[in-house]
Design a protein around this motif. Structure first.
Motif, PDB file in Angstrom:
ATOM      1  N   THR A 244      -2.125  -6.859   9.321  1.00 28.23           N
ATOM      2  CA  THR A 244      -1.913  -5.392  10.398  1.00 28.23           C
ATOM      3  C   THR A 244      -1.930  -5.462  11.333  1.00 28.23           C
TER       4      THR A 244
ATOM      5  N   ASP B  91      -2.031 -13.121   2.958  1.00 27.64           N
ATOM      6  CA  ASP B  91      -2.311 -11.560   3.043  1.00 27.64           C
ATOM      7  C   ASP B  91      -1.618 -11.802   4.493  1.00 27.64           C
TER       8      ASP B  91
ATOM      9  N   GLY C  65      -6.896  -6.468  -1.415  1.00 27.26           N
ATOM     10  CA  GLY C  65      -6.412  -5.326  -1.781  1.00 27.26           C
ATOM     11  C   GLY C  65      -7.070  -5.354  -3.731  1.00 27.26           C
TER      12      GLY C  65
ATOM     13  N   ALA D 107       0.811  -1.297  -0.015  1.00 28.70           N
ATOM     14  CA  ALA D 107      -0.245  -0.448  -0.146  1.00 28.70           C
ATOM     15  C   ALA D 107       0.865   1.541   0.029  1.00 28.70           C
TER      16      ALA D 107
ATOM     17  N   GLU E 124      -8.920   3.537  -5.614  1.00 29.31           N
ATOM     18  CA  GLU E 124      -8.534   4.634  -3.724  1.00 29.31           C
ATOM     19  C   GLU E 124      -9.290   5.626  -4.150  1.00 29.31           C
TER      20      GLU E 124
ATOM     21  N   HIS F  16      -5.789   2.122   1.304  1.00 29.66           N
ATOM     22  CA  HIS F  16      -4.758   1.819   0.540  1.00 29.66           C
ATOM     23  C   HIS F  16      -4.644   0.399   1.075  1.00 29.66           C
ATOM     24  N   ASP F  17      -4.205  -1.007   0.950  1.00 29.93           N
ATOM     25  CA  ASP F  17      -3.808  -2.300   1.276  1.00 29.93           C
ATOM     26  C   ASP F  17      -3.251  -2.745   0.187  1.00 29.93           C
ATOM     27  N   ASP F  18      -2.021  -3.454   0.779  1.00 36.13           N
ATOM     28  CA  ASP F  18      -0.993  -4.554   0.153  1.00 36.13           C
ATOM     29  C   ASP F  18      -1.856  -4.978  -0.615  1.00 36.13           C
TER      30      ASP F  18
ATOM     31  N   ARG G 256     -11.049  -5.272  -3.678  1.00 39.82           N
ATOM     32  CA  ARG G 256     -12.091  -4.270  -3.789  1.00 39.82           C
ATOM     33  C   ARG G 256     -12.285  -3.232  -4.875  1.00 39.82           C
TER      34      ARG G 256
ATOM     35  N   GLY H 248     -11.880   1.252   6.925  1.00 37.84           N
ATOM     36  CA  GLY H 248     -10.622   0.327   6.912  1.00 37.84           C
ATOM     37  C   GLY H 248      -9.884   1.841   6.149  1.00 37.84           C
ATOM     38  N   LYS H 249      -8.823   0.739   5.371  1.00 39.91           N
ATOM     39  CA  LYS H 249      -7.245   1.363   5.058  1.00 39.91           C
ATOM     40  C   LYS H 249      -7.479   2.126   3.969  1.00 39.91           C
TER      41      LYS H 249
END
Length: 252
Positions: free
Chosen positions: A37, A34, A195, A11, A228, A239-241, A198, A236-237
């Motif tokens: 985190t 995955d 990731g 990310a 994104e 961005h994600d890996d 999405r 949530g985040k």
């Protein structure tokens, strides 16, 4: 034999945080992990960290993937081996111990076997243009609905009625979604971390389009980042890996 192409990217993060996704492939199999985190301020009881977990678990999976044991047995053995690799230096009873979602495929004769644990996905793209999406969505259905508290996640992880993930409970492997598909029916298969999913879950991309796009995995990752930035995220985040893998079966 398989032909495998993939793209994986951390990310976007100004701190340069390591990519906690991991891909490993052999002549007849693919492993996609995955790592989860840790939430800010949570003590996981492990000195190694999530990147170490996914590397170690992937390495522990490889010998079994080369054999003929059922995929849940392969995963259970790999979780056990990874627990031993902590070498007594970590608190494996900590409910926040590092964990990872798992997606596996293995070409066995005329079949493609698959296993999915937690929120990764395996997508089978069939020659008739249809897709079969294999997803473990139990994390989306915890009691009370989102947003989940840290206490709820910890108390339902690897518990009946909760969700299952690769961490410090080999029995979680028995809860994975498994199956097999005739290779002759498939154009190919895709493995995605959340990731990438999405695109379907939040941004309206059809799974058929995702499967077709997996042949160019770098473009799928670029599409995720574009969406994104343009549309934001519902939770949530930001961005994600993200990891996308495309698997095909060369003639002969």
């Amino acid at each position: 034999m398989l032909r495998v192409s993939y793209a994986s990217a951390a990310a976007p993060d100004p701190t340069g945080r390591a990519n906690e996704d991991y891909v490993l492939a052999g002549p007849s199999w693919v492993v996609v992990l995955d790592g989860a985190t840790p939430a800010p301020g949570v003590a996981p009881g492990c000195r190694h960290g999530v990147p170490w977990l996914v590397r170690t678990l992937a390495g522990a999976l490889a010998p079994g993937m080369d054999g003929g044991d059922p995929l849940p047995e392969v995963l259970a053995a790999a979780i056990t081996a990874t627990m031993k690799a902590h070498d007594g230096s970590c608190d494996l009873g900590n409910p926040h111990s590092p964990s990872a979602t798992v997606a596996l495929t293995r070409h066995d004769g005329d079949r493609l076997e698959y296993l999915v644990l937690c929120d990764a996905a395996v997508v089978l793209w069939r020659r008739d243009g249809s897709v079969t999406v294999v997803r473990d969505d139990r994390l989306d259905h915890l009691p009370g609905g989102r947003p989940y508290s840290l206490e709820l996640v910890a108390s339902t992880r690897n518990r009946p009625g909760g969700f299952w993930v690769a961490s410090t409970c080999p029995e979680a492997a028995d809860q994975a979604l498994t199956g097999a598909a005739p290779v002759r029916e498939l154009r190919g298969a895709a493995l995605f971390t959340d990731g990438v999913t999405r695109l379907a879950d939040w941004y309206g991309r059809a799974w058929e389009s995702l499967a077709a796009g997996a042949a160019e995995p770098e473009q799928l990752l670029a599409d995720v980042r574009e969406q994104e930035l343009a549309r934001g995220v519902p939770r949530g985040k930001p961005h994600d890996d993200a990891t996308a893998v495309w698997v095909t079966f060369p003639p002969g």
